[in-house]
Structure formats: structure tokens, C-alpha cells
Design an enzyme around this catalytic site. Structure first.
Site, PDB file in Angstrom:
ATOM      1  N   GLU A  94      -4.075 -10.667   5.171  1.00  0.00           N
ATOM      2  CA  GLU A  94      -4.489 -10.391   3.796  1.00  0.00           C
ATOM      3  C   GLU A  94      -3.939 -11.451   2.850  1.00  0.00           C
ATOM      4  O   GLU A  94      -4.062 -11.335   1.634  1.00  0.00           O
ATOM      5  CB  GLU A  94      -4.024  -9.005   3.351  1.00  0.00           C
ATOM      6  N   CYS A 128      -2.834  -4.300   5.573  1.00  0.00           N
ATOM      7  CA  CYS A 128      -1.999  -4.473   6.768  1.00  0.00           C
ATOM      8  C   CYS A 128      -2.704  -4.104   8.068  1.00  0.00           C
ATOM      9  O   CYS A 128      -2.101  -4.175   9.141  1.00  0.00           O
ATOM     10  CB  CYS A 128      -0.738  -3.624   6.634  1.00  0.00           C
ATOM     11  N   THR A 170      10.802  -4.731  -0.711  1.00  0.00           N
ATOM     12  CA  THR A 170       9.974  -4.338   0.432  1.00  0.00           C
ATOM     13  C   THR A 170       9.094  -5.491   0.907  1.00  0.00           C
ATOM     14  O   THR A 170       8.139  -5.279   1.644  1.00  0.00           O
ATOM     15  CB  THR A 170       9.085  -3.116   0.091  1.00  0.00           C
ATOM     16  N   SER A 220       0.335   5.657  -2.343  1.00  0.00           N
ATOM     17  CA  SER A 220       0.460   4.888  -1.108  1.00  0.00           C
ATOM     18  C   SER A 220       1.124   5.710  -0.017  1.00  0.00           C
ATOM     19  O   SER A 220       0.680   5.726   1.142  1.00  0.00           O
ATOM     20  CB  SER A 220       1.252   3.605  -1.372  1.00  0.00           C
ATOM     21  N   HIS A 259       3.426   1.221  11.579  1.00  0.00           N
ATOM     22  CA  HIS A 259       3.424   0.177  10.567  1.00  0.00           C
ATOM     23  C   HIS A 259       4.608   0.458   9.652  1.00  0.00           C
ATOM     24  O   HIS A 259       4.815   1.591   9.228  1.00  0.00           O
ATOM     25  CB  HIS A 259       2.112   0.209   9.777  1.00  0.00           C
ATOM     26  N   ASN A 338       8.846  -6.310   5.568  1.00  0.00           N
ATOM     27  CA  ASN A 338       7.448  -5.969   5.818  1.00  0.00           C
ATOM     28  C   ASN A 338       6.639  -7.249   6.018  1.00  0.00           C
ATOM     29  O   ASN A 338       6.596  -8.114   5.142  1.00  0.00           O
ATOM     30  CB  ASN A 338       6.898  -5.171   4.645  1.00  0.00           C
ATOM     31  N   SER A 372      -3.667  -0.338   3.578  1.00  0.00           N
ATOM     32  CA  SER A 372      -4.063   0.321   2.337  1.00  0.00           C
ATOM     33  C   SER A 372      -5.519   0.058   2.001  1.00  0.00           C
ATOM     34  O   SER A 372      -6.110  -0.922   2.424  1.00  0.00           O
ATOM     35  CB  SER A 372      -3.172  -0.163   1.190  1.00  0.00           C
TER      36      SER A 372
END
Length: 465
Positions: A94, A128, A170, A220, A259, A338, A372
Site C-alpha cells: 500500500e 495490509c 505504531t 479500526s 496481522h 507494523n 483496512s
């Protein structure tokens, strides 16, 4: 060297899955405890509240192309695989630097002059989840009439950065490359995967001039856990419908991987699966396995996303299972952060390097992928039963045997340097022409890096020595 399977192309290939893996992460990191003090937040907010220890990050020398070139080059070199044996190459990411040209097309420059260019696949994008979609496409290709006996190469890579604030800790960065084919040591179980797709604005990137996403934190988490519920329900239905199928619970798996945006959400996710098992159990099983929790039988999945009583009860009930089945998979997630599309597969690498070969052989692993927007899937892997000298499992483990040493050889930088680097990335995003200001000497040897962008936005790369 991993060979192609041309002789099998007219038959249904056996044991299709992951033959080899390689992971790349940045050579620099910031300590999350030091970042807490720098940001002026309460001690433990990032380390205990999020479950993070260190966060890897990239300077302006690295972009999605360089990350993917590095991980592919390293995988091919470690395994001795010829580029001519690759029939499909797909990238999940992404992190876009071009709205038209795929990262896959950039990777083609790694193929030596005269090598086969009949290579299917481009890029796949949905937050993701893109890496998982690329993996499924590779598996489907090997098991289809389109397969010509060659191997598939799946690449997942991203640079996860956030604006200054509560979401910044994050972040992270990395890339994973996987060779996919038959007779694999990590066999993806055929017919046992479930998906949940839904429209949601929980995390998205509408501003193409910025690397930063728009995030609705509460939505989320709700979307993630809701997708997990749906995927687990459908996975159990498919498993039960198979000939000789039996009920699936968390106990059906030796490891459960997720994930991993941050460690605490992963712990809550395993607790969520145990809560699902609890709601499906009969009264006798509840009395035996969940003593003291009977009063929660009236709770529902839909109403419990932020129910503190449910969360606390099942995090405590699943603590031992988490330590055994899931925590070993968080080695990289807690020390790098992440990685977006590679996140789940960094967890698989972490599991592989955290266990002895005889602890892995014959085990069964559940994997939950989430992106997402939203897209999600739950699937499972069976590890080969042979791990002796010359086995495919031994070869796969050899590929990732240097992960621990690479983690420990990274350079820790002060939070101010990290903040300055993030500011530089923000200011230089999509500038052209542009000359990177980072120092190549801090990169791991062999790392591809950006040397310049010309006035037409064309990027040039070199390799660190």
C-alpha cells in the site's frame, strides 16, 4: 537450489505452499521506552499499552522499490534459485510511489540480461491485505491450468509512517519475499480458508500527496475484531463440512498468528477466538473449560467489541494459550513494528526462528490477515513432518537463520533523530528532482537504496557495500 516442477504441470500439484522465505527490515530503530519520554506520555503507554519495544524506520534513502529489491535479491541469492525459474511475481503493498507503474515492473530489473521475461503478475493493493491476496493468487496459479511448472514469487513490502501523535509509535517498515510451489515445507491447507470483505472507512489514504493515513482508531479495532469473528465462523463451517471433519477451536492449532498493528491487539484477538469458542460450547464444556464465566453466556459478539468484562475475562482465560501459541510470533512485530502487508508474514518468520525444528515439524498454524477498508482472511498451514538434513524444512529455516543476529546488529538512534527523519520524509515526499540526504553507510550491506530522482520522477538505485 530450489528447482521447478515441470514434470508435474499436467497433474494436480501436491503440498502447495511456501518453499522459502526472506525478510528485510531497516538497520535503524528507535526505542519505544525512550520515545515515550520524548513524546511526554506516561511511562508504559507504548511498551505496555501497545506491547511494543522497538520501531524500525527508513530514511529518505529507502522507498518501497528499494525494500522489495533488497528482499528479492537476498531470497534468490540465499536459495540459489535462478530467475528463469520464476513464472509469476506479484507484489502486495500500500506504499505507492507511482499511481500507474507497479513495483513488480521495477523488480524485473533484477532479472539478468537474457533471462525469461514471461512472468505473470503485477501489484495488489488493499491496505495490509495486499500480501495475502498476492499469496492466494500465487497458490491459485500453481493449482490452475495456467501453471507451467515454474515457481511463484510473492513479495510484501511497506513503510508504515504516521503523523506526529498517538498513532506514530505504531509505525514500522519491512518486506517479506516467499517462493511458492509444490512439495513445500509449509503447506497451505487446500479448501480451508475463509474471507470477510466489507466497506469501512477505518483506515485509508485519500491524500495522495502524503504518506500519512486517515485513521478512525475505534472503528479500526471494531472492524478488525468483527472481521476476525466472521472469518473464524466461516472457517469452522468449512472445516466441519469436510469428510471426517471435526469441530475447530483454538485447541485445533499449535500456533495462531495475526496481522499485528501492535502487540496488545494481537493478545486481544486470541482472547476473541477463545470467546467465540466459549459461545459455541455446550453447557457441559463451559462448566469444564470455562468455570466462573457462565454469567457471560448471554453476551453476543456484536455487542462485545468494547465490553471490558468480556475482554478482561477472556484475556485472562487465554493467557496460557497466548504465551504458547501466539507470543513467539511477535518477535519481529514488537522489535520492528507494523510492516503493513508483511506484518502477518513477519509473524510466521518469528515463529520459525523462535522454535527448534522438531518443535515445528507436523504442527498446524492458523493465520489471520486483515487490511483496512476492509479485506480479511483466515487460513491454515501444516508444517512438513521431515526436518532432517537435506529436508525442505531445513532449507527454509536456513533462509531465516540470520534474523536474530540482524535484529541485534541494528543501530539505535535517539528519538530526536527519528523525529527529524520523519520530518525529512514528509518534506521530501514526491519531490522531483530530489537527491536523498541519508547516509548509505548505516544500511545493512547489500541493501538497495535510492540515489536520486530526476525531474521526470524517474528513480535510480544502488546497493550498499
Amino acid at each position: 537450489m530450489i528447482e521447478t516442477m515441470a514434470s508435474e504441470k499436467r497433474t494436480w500439484p501436491e503440498n502447495v505452499g511456501i518453499l522459502a522465505m526472506e525478510i528485510y527490515f531497516p538497520s535503524q530503530y528507535v526505542d519505544q521506552e525512550e520515545l515515550e519520554a520524548f513524546d511526554g506520555v506516561s511511562a508504559g503507554k507504548y511498551t505496555i499499552g501497545l506491547g511494543q519495544k522497538r520501531m524500525g524506520f527508513c530514511s529518505d534513502l529507502e522507498d518501497i522499490n528499494s525494500l522489495c529489491m533488497t528482499v528479492v535479491h537476498n531470497l534468490m541469492q540465499k536459495t540459489g534459485t535462478e530467475y528463469s525459474s520464476i513464472g509469476r511475481l506479484e507484489v502486495g503493498t500500500e506504499t505507492l510511489v507511482d499511481k500507474s507503474k507497479s513495483v513488480k515492473s521495477v523488480l524485473m530489473q533484477l532479472f539478468p540480461a537474457g533471462a525469461e521475461t514471461d512472468v505473470e503478475g503485477v501489484d495488489t493493493t488493499n491496505a495490509c491485505y495486499g500480501g495475502t491476496a498476492a499469496l492466494f493468487n500465487a497458490l491459485n496459479w500453481v493449482e490452475s491450468s495456467s501453471w507451467d511448472g515454474r515457481l511463484a514469487l510473492v513479495v510484501c513490502g511497506d513503510i508504515a509512517v504516521y503523523a506526529s501523535g498517538s498513532a506514530r509509535p505504531t509505525g514500522g517498515a519491512g518486506a517479506v519475499a516467499m517462493l511458492v510451489g509444490p512439495h513445500a515445507p509449509l503447506v497451505v491447507e487446500r479448501g480451508l480458508r475463509s474471507s470477510h470483505m466489507q466497506h469501512a472507512y477505518d483506515f485509508y489514504k485519500p491524500d495522495l500527496s502524503s504518506e500519512y493515513p486517515v485513521v478512525d482508531g475505534r472503528l479500526s479495532i471494531q472492524s478488525y475484531l468483527g472481521a476476525l469473528d466472521q472469518c473464524y465462523r466461516r472457517y469452522r463451517q468449512k472445516a466441519a463440512a469436510r469428510p471426517g471433519g471435526s469441530p475447530v477451536t483454538v485447541d485445533s492449532f499449535d500456533a495462531v498468528l495475526f496481522h499485528s498493528p501492535f502487540g496488545k491487539l494481537v493478545q486481544k484477538s486470541l482472547a476473541r477466538l477463545v470467546f467465540n469458542d466459549f459461545l459455541q460450547a455446550d453447557d457441559a464444556t463451559v462448566a469444564e473449560k470455562y468455570p466462573g464465566l457462565e454469567e457471560l453466556r448471554g453476551k453476543t459478539l456484536e455487542e462485545s467489541y468494547f465490553d471490558r468484562d468480556v475482554e478482561k475475562a477472556f484475556m485472562e482465560r487465554s493467557r496460557e494459550q497466548f504465551e504458547k501459541k501466539t507470543r513467539p510470533s511477535l518477535l519481529l512485530a514488537s522489535n520492528v513494528g507494523n510492516m503493513y502487508t508483511p506484518s502477518l508474514y513477519s509473524c510466521l518468520v518469528s515463529l520459525l526462528v523462535s522454535k527448534k525444528p522438531d518443535e515445528l515439524t507436523g504442527t498446524r498454524i492458523a493465520l489471520f490477515s486483515y487490511g483496512s477498508g476492509l479485506a480479511s482472511s483466515l487460513f491454515s498451514i501444516r508444517v512438513a513432518t521431515s526436518n532432517g538434513s537435506g529436508s525442505r524444512l531445513e532449507a527454509l529455516l536456513a533462509c531465516v537463520s540470520d534474523v536474530m543476529s540482524r535484529l541485534e546488529s541494528r543501530q539505535k538512534v535517539p528519538p530526536q533523530v527519528f523525529a527529524d527523519t520523519m520530518k525529512l520524509r514528509e518534506e521530501s515526499h514526491h519531490l522531483a528532482p530530489y537527491q536523498p540526504k541519508g547516509d548509505p553507510s548505516v544500511l545493512f550491506p547489500g541493501t538497495y537504496y535510492l540515489t536520486g530522482i530526476d525531474e521526470k520522477h524517474r528513480r535510480q538505485y544502488s546497493r550498499a557495500t
